[in-house]
Each structure stands twice: as C-alpha cells, then as structure tokens.
Write a protein that holds these residues in place. Structure first.
Motif, PDB file in Angstrom:
ATOM      1  N   ALA A 137       0.821  -1.214   0.000  1.00 35.39           N
ATOM      2  CA  ALA A 137       0.000   0.000   0.000  1.00 35.39           C
ATOM      3  C   ALA A 137       0.853   1.262   0.000  1.00 35.39           C
ATOM      4  N   ASP A 138       2.053   1.169   0.559  1.00 34.39           N
ATOM      5  CA  ASP A 138       2.974   2.301   0.552  1.00 34.39           C
ATOM      6  C   ASP A 138       3.910   2.277  -0.657  1.00 34.39           C
ATOM      7  N   GLY A 139       3.548   1.473  -1.651  1.00 36.19           N
ATOM      8  CA  GLY A 139       4.310   1.429  -2.900  1.00 36.19           C
ATOM      9  C   GLY A 139       5.593   0.649  -2.824  1.00 36.19           C
ATOM     10  N   GLY A 140       5.758  -0.179  -1.763  1.00 42.15           N
ATOM     11  CA  GLY A 140       7.013  -0.889  -1.548  1.00 42.15           C
ATOM     12  C   GLY A 140       7.045  -2.301  -2.096  1.00 42.15           C
ATOM     13  N   ILE A 141       8.201  -2.919  -1.930  1.00 45.14           N
ATOM     14  CA  ILE A 141       8.464  -4.297  -2.359  1.00 45.14           C
ATOM     15  C   ILE A 141       8.540  -5.157  -1.104  1.00 45.14           C
ATOM     16  N   ALA A 142       7.617  -6.101  -0.969  1.00 49.41           N
ATOM     17  CA  ALA A 142       7.570  -6.975   0.206  1.00 49.41           C
ATOM     18  C   ALA A 142       8.357  -8.255  -0.051  1.00 49.41           C
ATOM     19  N   VAL A 143       9.205  -8.622   0.915  1.00 48.64           N
ATOM     20  CA  VAL A 143      10.117  -9.766   0.790  1.00 48.64           C
ATOM     21  C   VAL A 143      10.085 -10.566   2.092  1.00 48.64           C
ATOM     22  N   VAL A 144       9.984 -11.886   1.999  1.00 52.45           N
ATOM     23  CA  VAL A 144      10.071 -12.724   3.202  1.00 52.45           C
ATOM     24  C   VAL A 144      11.534 -12.818   3.623  1.00 52.45           C
ATOM     25  N   ALA A 145      11.818 -12.433   4.868  1.00 54.56           N
ATOM     26  CA  ALA A 145      13.186 -12.457   5.385  1.00 54.56           C
ATOM     27  C   ALA A 145      13.569 -13.858   5.845  1.00 54.56           C
ATOM     28  N   HIS A 146      14.826 -14.210   5.619  1.00 56.00           N
ATOM     29  CA  HIS A 146      15.458 -15.451   6.104  1.00 56.00           C
ATOM     30  C   HIS A 146      14.481 -16.593   6.432  1.00 56.00           C
ATOM     31  N   PRO A 147      13.801 -17.136   5.403  1.00 54.45           N
ATOM     32  CA  PRO A 147      12.824 -18.196   5.673  1.00 54.45           C
ATOM     33  C   PRO A 147      13.446 -19.447   6.270  1.00 54.45           C
ATOM     34  N   GLY A 148      14.730 -19.664   6.033  1.00 54.62           N
ATOM     35  CA  GLY A 148      15.391 -20.824   6.625  1.00 54.62           C
ATOM     36  C   GLY A 148      15.564 -20.687   8.122  1.00 54.62           C
ATOM     37  N   GLN A 149      15.739 -19.470   8.594  1.00 51.97           N
ATOM     38  CA  GLN A 149      15.922 -19.228  10.025  1.00 51.97           C
ATOM     39  C   GLN A 149      14.640 -19.481  10.800  1.00 51.97           C
ATOM     40  N   LEU A 150      13.507 -19.076  10.243  1.00 53.66           N
ATOM     41  CA  LEU A 150      12.230 -19.159  10.946  1.00 53.66           C
ATOM     42  C   LEU A 150      11.294 -20.223  10.379  1.00 53.66           C
ATOM     43  N   ASP A 151      11.768 -20.975   9.389  1.00 58.02           N
ATOM     44  CA  ASP A 151      10.944 -21.994   8.719  1.00 58.02           C
ATOM     45  C   ASP A 151       9.658 -21.368   8.184  1.00 58.02           C
ATOM     46  N   SER A 152       9.839 -20.358   7.345  1.00 55.20           N
ATOM     47  CA  SER A 152       8.714 -19.591   6.803  1.00 55.20           C
ATOM     48  C   SER A 152       8.319 -20.024   5.391  1.00 55.20           C
ATOM     49  N   TYR A 153       8.778 -21.154   4.946  1.00 50.69           N
ATOM     50  CA  TYR A 153       8.587 -21.537   3.549  1.00 50.69           C
ATOM     51  C   TYR A 153       7.130 -21.740   3.160  1.00 50.69           C
ATOM     52  N   GLU A 154       6.349 -22.359   4.035  1.00 52.19           N
ATOM     53  CA  GLU A 154       4.997 -22.759   3.649  1.00 52.19           C
ATOM     54  C   GLU A 154       4.075 -21.587   3.364  1.00 52.19           C
ATOM     55  N   ILE A 155       4.299 -20.476   4.041  1.00 53.47           N
ATOM     56  CA  ILE A 155       3.418 -19.321   3.853  1.00 53.47           C
ATOM     57  C   ILE A 155       3.735 -18.529   2.589  1.00 53.47           C
ATOM     58  N   ILE A 156       4.906 -18.729   2.018  1.00 45.82           N
ATOM     59  CA  ILE A 156       5.338 -17.902   0.880  1.00 45.82           C
ATOM     60  C   ILE A 156       4.354 -17.944  -0.286  1.00 45.82           C
ATOM     61  N   PRO A 157       3.907 -19.124  -0.778  1.00 52.13           N
ATOM     62  CA  PRO A 157       2.937 -19.114  -1.882  1.00 52.13           C
ATOM     63  C   PRO A 157       1.634 -18.402  -1.527  1.00 52.13           C
ATOM     64  N   GLU A 158       1.249 -18.459  -0.251  1.00 56.67           N
ATOM     65  CA  GLU A 158      -0.003 -17.842   0.173  1.00 56.67           C
ATOM     66  C   GLU A 158       0.090 -16.319   0.180  1.00 56.67           C
ATOM     67  N   LEU A 159       1.298 -15.786   0.337  1.00 57.03           N
ATOM     68  CA  LEU A 159       1.482 -14.335   0.400  1.00 57.03           C
ATOM     69  C   LEU A 159       1.535 -13.681  -0.982  1.00 57.03           C
ATOM     70  N   ILE A 160       1.638 -14.485  -2.020  1.00 57.83           N
ATOM     71  CA  ILE A 160       1.710 -13.946  -3.385  1.00 57.83           C
ATOM     72  C   ILE A 160       0.485 -13.097  -3.696  1.00 57.83           C
ATOM     73  N   ASP A 161      -0.695 -13.600  -3.335  1.00 57.26           N
ATOM     74  CA  ASP A 161      -1.948 -12.925  -3.687  1.00 57.26           C
ATOM     75  C   ASP A 161      -2.106 -11.562  -3.026  1.00 57.26           C
ATOM     76  N   VAL A 162      -1.397 -11.324  -1.918  1.00 56.84           N
ATOM     77  CA  VAL A 162      -1.512 -10.010  -1.250  1.00 56.84           C
ATOM     78  C   VAL A 162      -0.333  -9.102  -1.573  1.00 56.84           C
ATOM     79  N   GLY A 163       0.555  -9.561  -2.482  1.00 59.43           N
ATOM     80  CA  GLY A 163       1.574  -8.646  -2.982  1.00 59.43           C
ATOM     81  C   GLY A 163       3.021  -9.002  -2.737  1.00 59.43           C
ATOM     82  N   LEU A 164       3.315 -10.201  -2.225  1.00 57.59           N
ATOM     83  CA  LEU A 164       4.723 -10.571  -1.998  1.00 57.59           C
ATOM     84  C   LEU A 164       5.504 -10.539  -3.309  1.00 57.59           C
ATOM     85  N   LYS A 165       6.707  -9.950  -3.265  1.00 55.54           N
ATOM     86  CA  LYS A 165       7.518  -9.793  -4.471  1.00 55.54           C
ATOM     87  C   LYS A 165       8.863 -10.505  -4.408  1.00 55.54           C
TER      88      LYS A 165
END
Length: 265
Positions: free
Chosen positions: A184-212
């Motif tokens: 909304a603020d015109g930025g680029i959203a990026v998932v940080a260090h997914p290996g550190q926090l085991d954030s892999y599964e949510i990544i495909p789900e975040l595409i629809d709300v603007g993950l880049k």
C-alpha cells in the motif's frame, strides 16, 4: 555494484549508529545499502543524508515483526522502496513498537526481582535514538562479555528463553497484513530469512496479497535453504535478495558487506 540489503542500526536493535554502519559499508565497497530496522522507519532521513555524503545509494527499508497464525510461527517481512512517509507501515507498526517497549520494561522488572541490579532509566537512555527498548539493550547492562561468547549466550537464554524469569514474547502482526501495508505504501515486500524461521509454507499464500521476493543470502541459510528459496522464486517469479543482518556488537560476528544481495534494487 555491491548491495547489502539487510542491516540494522541503533534505531532498533543494532548497536551502531547509521553513520558508523555506513562508514564501514563504504570501507568494504558497498554501493547500495538498506537499513531494515525492526518496525520503524525513523532512521530513513538520516540514512539519506549520509548516503549523499558517502556516495552510497540508500534503499528505504524496514523489517516487520510478523506472524503466521495458521502455523503458529514467526515470519519477518522486509519492505523496500516504499514511499518515504510510509503511512500504512507506520500505522501497523506503532502499536507493535509500543507493545515491545512495554514488554521490555516488564522484563527489566522481572530481572530486577530476580536479584539483578538494573536501572530502567539508564537502559532507556542506552536505547536511544531507538524509542523502543530491546533485550539487547537490557543485556548491555548485564553482560560485559560480547554477544558471541558462551557467558553472554548462557545468561541471555537463562533469562529470556524457556523458563527464564523474563521469557515470553509480544503479539506480532499478521504476515498478510505486513505484506499489504508495504504494498500500500508502494514498496516491495520480501520474506526475510525463511530458513531461520521456517517460513517456507506461507510464501505461496502471500503472493496474492503482494509478496515480491524472498531473502536468499543470509548467514543462517544452508545450501539446502538456498535451493528451496531458488525453487520458490522460480516457481512464483519472485526476486532474490540478501544481506548480512548486521547488528554490530549486538549480533553475530559479521561485517557490513560480508554477505551481499542477489539483487540490486
């Protein structure tokens, strides 16, 4: 060009001023830098001014402390190149900063009750220019050995982890909302260090709300993490970023520019 797109300053939980970080960056040949202080953009104007002085491109950055409520795990969301007044980011993050500060002061009280000599006002002063106290600021008043030392780590874990007197955490913001406000603020959203926090599964789900993008290069990532990130990036057409996650003496022994981004933003 050399880009370190993940550094922290004393506007959040880094030990070093923006000036000191940028001096180190210039000495190490970094040409593009992003301060991704936790949940705040307060240091951006200072970084811009010093970027002009040192001939370095400063990319507006932030690291939002977010959560995957479906899987009950943390997800840090990086934001880059947002509009500099960042109204949506600020609105989401301000209550988060207030919760963190209140929780940190509660932690000080618990540690004092356990017999440690701490002065709350001095800790608040130590934290400046950050308006929020972090565990690192408390530890600065408890431990002379540095962060990587066994003595520091034992004390830190004994107080803040498991059954420690100051254990527990604040409520983070929803990861989907973090991506939305950055977009909304015109930025680029990026998932940080997914290996550190085991954030892999949510990544495909975040595409629809603007993950880049996804952060690939990070000191906690293994070769397996690199392969996972690259596969997801290719599958969903996401950019790859990276950096040192530099915190100065409040973090791992690493220098600005030791780990560089795949992408120049």
């Amino acid at each position: 060009m050399k880009a370190d797109l993940h550094v922290h300053s004393n506007y959040s939980d880094g030990s070093d001023s923006i000036k000191k970080v940028m001096q180190r960056a210039r000495e190490n040949g970094v040409t593009q830098i992003s301060f991704v202080d936790h949940d705040t953009v307060d240091g951006l104007n200072e970084a811009f001014e010093l970027g002009q002085k040192y001939g370095m491109e400063v990319v507006p950055g932030v690291e939002i402390s977010a959560y995957d409520f479906r899987r009950n795990r943390k997800v840090h969301i990086l934001g880059y190149h947002y509009r500099t007044d960042a109204p949506h980011i600020k609105k989401l993050c301000q209550p988060l900063l207030e919760r963190r500060h209140a929780h940190s002061l509660w932690q000080v009280e618990q540690i004092q009750a356990a017999g440690y000599a701490l002065n709350k006002d001095k800790i608040i002063e130590t934290a400046k220019p950050s308006q929020t106290v972090y565990k690192q600021h408390i530890m600065k008043h408890l431990s002379s050995p540095p962060y990587p030392s066994t003595a520091y780590q034992q004390l830190y874990k004994g107080l803040f982890k498991g059954n420690g007197v100051a254990s527990g955490d604040i409520e983070y913001v929803d990861a989907f909302e973090a991506v939305r406000v950055i977009s909304a603020d015109g930025g680029i959203a990026v998932v940080a260090h997914p290996g550190q926090l085991d954030s892999y599964e949510i990544i495909p789900e975040l595409i629809d709300v603007g993950l880049k993008g996804i952060e690939r290069n990070h000191h906690d990532h293994t070769e397996e993490d690199h392969q996972k990130v690259e596969l997801l990036a290719k599958r969903y057409n996401l950019m790859l970023t990276g950096g040192t996650d530099y915190h100065g003496s409040f973090g791992k022994s690493i220098d600005v520019g030791d780990i560089l981004s795949h992408t120049i933003l």
